[in-house]
Write a protein that holds these residues in place. Structure first.
Motif, PDB file in Angstrom:
ATOM      1  N   ARG A  48      46.292 107.410   8.300  1.00  0.00           N
ATOM      2  CA  ARG A  48      47.902 106.308   8.539  1.00  0.00           C
ATOM      3  C   ARG A  48      48.807 106.410   7.531  1.00  0.00           C
ATOM      4  NH1 ARG A  48      45.554 101.010   9.707  1.00  0.00           N
ATOM      5  NH2 ARG A  48      47.247 100.134   8.413  1.00  0.00           N
ATOM      6  N   LEU A  49      48.628 106.871   6.346  1.00  0.00           N
ATOM      7  CA  LEU A  49      49.276 107.061   5.310  1.00  0.00           C
ATOM      8  C   LEU A  49      50.401 107.590   5.890  1.00  0.00           C
ATOM      9  CD1 LEU A  49      50.875 105.835   2.696  1.00  0.00           C
ATOM     10  CD2 LEU A  49      49.250 107.521   1.473  1.00  0.00           C
ATOM     11  N   LEU A  96      55.571 101.647   5.079  1.00  0.00           N
ATOM     12  CA  LEU A  96      55.607 102.729   3.031  1.00  0.00           C
ATOM     13  C   LEU A  96      54.667 101.663   1.465  1.00  0.00           C
ATOM     14  CD1 LEU A  96      59.080 105.021   2.526  1.00  0.00           C
ATOM     15  CD2 LEU A  96      56.977 105.528   3.997  1.00  0.00           C
ATOM     16  N   GLY A 135      51.163 109.130  -1.939  1.00  0.00           N
ATOM     17  CA  GLY A 135      51.703 109.338  -1.615  1.00  0.00           C
ATOM     18  C   GLY A 135      53.508 109.848  -2.161  1.00  0.00           C
ATOM     19  N   SER A 170      48.317 113.934   9.939  1.00  0.00           N
ATOM     20  CA  SER A 170      47.877 113.529  10.293  1.00  0.00           C
ATOM     21  C   SER A 170      46.851 113.633  11.501  1.00  0.00           C
ATOM     22  CB  SER A 170      48.659 112.432  10.203  1.00  0.00           C
ATOM     23  OG  SER A 170      47.690 111.247  10.686  1.00  0.00           O
ATOM     24  N   PHE A 219      53.459 100.871  -3.702  1.00  0.00           N
ATOM     25  CA  PHE A 219      51.583 100.992  -4.505  1.00  0.00           C
ATOM     26  C   PHE A 219      51.740  99.448  -5.584  1.00  0.00           C
ATOM     27  CE2 PHE A 219      52.128 104.359  -2.329  1.00  0.00           C
ATOM     28  CZ  PHE A 219      50.682 104.994  -1.940  1.00  0.00           C
ATOM     29  N   SER A 231      52.931  94.533   3.997  1.00  0.00           N
ATOM     30  CA  SER A 231      51.814  96.301   3.440  1.00  0.00           C
ATOM     31  C   SER A 231      51.460  96.477   4.538  1.00  0.00           C
ATOM     32  CB  SER A 231      51.075  95.376   2.215  1.00  0.00           C
ATOM     33  OG  SER A 231      50.857  97.028   2.171  1.00  0.00           O
ATOM     34  N   LEU A 273      59.070 103.472  -1.791  1.00  0.00           N
ATOM     35  CA  LEU A 273      57.561 103.987  -1.624  1.00  0.00           C
ATOM     36  C   LEU A 273      56.753 102.642  -2.449  1.00  0.00           C
ATOM     37  CD1 LEU A 273      55.200 105.151  -0.865  1.00  0.00           C
ATOM     38  CD2 LEU A 273      54.793 106.732  -2.877  1.00  0.00           C
ATOM     39  N   LEU A 299      49.362  99.019   5.270  1.00  0.00           N
ATOM     40  CA  LEU A 299      48.556  99.731   4.634  1.00  0.00           C
ATOM     41  C   LEU A 299      47.576  98.636   3.292  1.00  0.00           C
ATOM     42  CD1 LEU A 299      45.851 101.388   4.824  1.00  0.00           C
ATOM     43  CD2 LEU A 299      47.030 103.209   3.461  1.00  0.00           C
ATOM     44  N   VAL A 327      51.933  99.662   0.557  1.00  0.00           N
ATOM     45  CA  VAL A 327      50.657 100.254   0.047  1.00  0.00           C
ATOM     46  C   VAL A 327      49.607  98.955  -0.667  1.00  0.00           C
ATOM     47  CG1 VAL A 327      48.391 101.795  -0.014  1.00  0.00           C
ATOM     48  CG2 VAL A 327      49.835 102.832   0.848  1.00  0.00           C
ATOM     49  N   LEU A 360      45.116 108.395  -3.847  1.00  0.00           N
ATOM     50  CA  LEU A 360      46.872 107.844  -2.485  1.00  0.00           C
ATOM     51  C   LEU A 360      47.966 108.053  -3.072  1.00  0.00           C
ATOM     52  CD1 LEU A 360      45.895 107.505  -0.064  1.00  0.00           C
ATOM     53  CD2 LEU A 360      46.604 105.505   0.310  1.00  0.00           C
ATOM     54  N   ARG A 394      43.554 107.954   4.459  1.00  0.00           N
ATOM     55  CA  ARG A 394      44.498 108.500   4.852  1.00  0.00           C
ATOM     56  C   ARG A 394      45.829 109.029   5.470  1.00  0.00           C
ATOM     57  NH1 ARG A 394      44.421 114.105   5.688  1.00  0.00           N
ATOM     58  NH2 ARG A 394      45.737 115.831   4.254  1.00  0.00           N
TER      59      ARG A 394
END
Length: 459
Positions: free
Chosen positions: A148-149, A169, A191, A429, A208, A264, A206, A266, A171, A187, A146
């Motif tokens: 890290r994002l 951005l 996001g 964060s 994912f 990526s 973004l 993350l 993941v 997540l 969390r």
């Protein structure tokens, strides 16, 4: 007889591991054992039991991290707790070797052993994974993901559009099982909602990715609901890569077996469980070809014809026969439903055998499968009954607030849910807690600027 002599005559029940099965075994033993009937010792490196179904919501900030952890010392008041890890078991001599966080290893004797050490995250020898990926089995990992994002959003907002901003951005979740899909959905929900507070960023940036080696995700549900989950995630902008494997993740550059590549920042690794190394390689208790503890239906270690005296097992490191399954030879699914119920029955069976009664067999018919896919989204299936969307999400929350142990935890979780409903998620964060001395080391050191002020003024 002195207190010490009396203690020496009392049998010792050693519980290896304080996860679901171990915690519930010790908790119920405390309530069922008579005074001086036996003493319970739990060995675990962590001072808490992780309520893993809450980890996806810890990722998204819907559950406070500490509320997903159940303190062993707070709830096991009559149990001796040893912070450390059991690294070997010599059952023939009723001895286990404990490795504490500090100091040398030491041996501990016991009369009865309960092996609930749990499984470990299954790792694959893929370049870059060990250096770049984060698991999702413990509270600390969920908090790190969390943070890290959230930190990536802050860093990206100060950059011009380009490769580094896209990487921050992006993941990637590897593994389309239960924990992977739930974590991915939560997540993604976080996001997407963060974009409203970062006007500097374009929602299209973004990115994912969910990578699954099989041709479907969520094997716990049937094909139709599984396909619906994929469509639901893709409608929210996610990329679901089926029949794909990560072949490299060096420096965050993800390469898939399908030929697709992307950067990526993350990477979350949720590809499933592997046998516990201690159970697999450092015990004289019987194990199967997968490295799992051989357990009978009554949770005794061994087989029907050859039970192992004074040894019990349950949870993710035990191959427990599934008597409720249609096909013979099946084993119970390693999930929270089974681990909790096995722990409770295991305590009853130990007490029964201490008092000369017969142990009962473990039989549990599934209550169904329920998963969160993000705020207000979920899926539930019980046989042919399938519920999707908000209703399934509410069922998920209702079930788990009832299932988390102790009223203290139930009330804390309900309170944070109600607070989030009124004020929204907390999006601060605290990634610096992973290196708390950094500010102390670097404050007051401005460093050498790469751009001189006179040049900046001209610009």
């Amino acid at each position: 007889m002195t207190a010490r002599e009396e203690e020496d005559t009392v049998q010792t029940i050693l519980v290896v591991g304080g996860g679901y099965a171990g915690f519930y075994t010790a908790w119920k033993l405390e309530k069922k054992l008579r005074r001086n009937e036996a003493r319970v010792v739990v060995v675990d490196p962590r001072p808490y039991m992780t309520y893993q179904p809450f980890l996806p919501e810890v990722l998204s900030g819907s559950v406070e991290a500490r509320h997903a952890a159940v303190s062993l010392r707070r709830h096991l008041r009559r149990t001796k707790l040893i912070p450390g890890k059991v690294v070997a078991v010599d059952h023939e001599h009723r001895t286990a070797v404990v490795r504490p966080a500090d100091g040398p290893e030491f041996a501990i004797g016991y009369d009865i052993i309960v092996v609930t050490a749990g499984a470990v995250t299954r790792k694959l020898a893929i370049p870059g994974v060990a250096e770049q990926a984060i698991g999702m089995k413990h509270v600390e990992e969920a908090v790190a993901i969390r943070d890290r994002l959230l930190t990536a959003f802050d860093r990206a907002s100060a950059l011009e559009p380009g490769p580094l901003r896209r990487k921050l951005l992006t993941v990637t979740f590897v593994g389309g099982g239960f924990s992977g899909v739930e974590g991915f959905g939560e997540l993604l929900s976080l996001g997407t909602s963060l974009m409203r507070t970062y006007p500097e960023l374009d929602p299209a940036e973004l990115d994912f990715h969910l990578v699954e080696a099989r041709d479907r995700i969520l094997p716990e549900v049937t094909d139709g609901p599984g396909r619906w989950v994929v469509r639901s995630l893709e409608k929210r902008g996610a990329h679901v890569h089926l029949n794909a494997q990560v072949v490299s993740a060096t420096d965050g550059h993800v390469v898939l077996s399908t030929g697709e590549e992307f950067d990526s920042d993350l990477i979350v690794w949720t590809v499933g469980n592997a046998a516990n190394p201690m159970v697999r390689s450092h015990t004289d208790l019987p194990i199967d070809e997968r490295g799992m503890l051989v357990v009978r239906a009554d949770l005794r270690v061994g087989t029907e014809s050859e039970p192992v005296p004074d040894a019990w097992g349950a949870g993710d490191d035990a191959a427990v026969p599934d008597l409720a399954a249609d096909q013979p030879g099946a084993f119970t699914v390693p999930n929270a439903q089974n681990a909790v119920r096995q722990g409770k029955l295991l305590a009853k069976n130990i007490v029964a055998t201490l008092r000369g009664r017969k142990a009962k067999q473990y039989v549990h018919h599934s209550l169904g499968t329920v998963a969160t896919l993000g705020l207000g989204r979920g899926i539930f299936q019980y046989r042919r009954i399938v519920i999707k969307g908000l209703a399934a999400w509410l069922m998920h929350r209702g079930y788990h607030v009832l299932a988390v142990p102790s009223w203290e935890r139930k009330i804390r979780v309900l309170a944070i849910w109600l607070t989030a409903f009124v004020f929204g998620r907390d999006i601060v964060s605290l990634v610096s807690v992973q290196d708390p001395r950094q500010a102390f080391r670097t404050d007051g050191e401005p460093g050498e600027p790469s751009l001189r002020l006179e040049h900046a003024h001209r610009a």
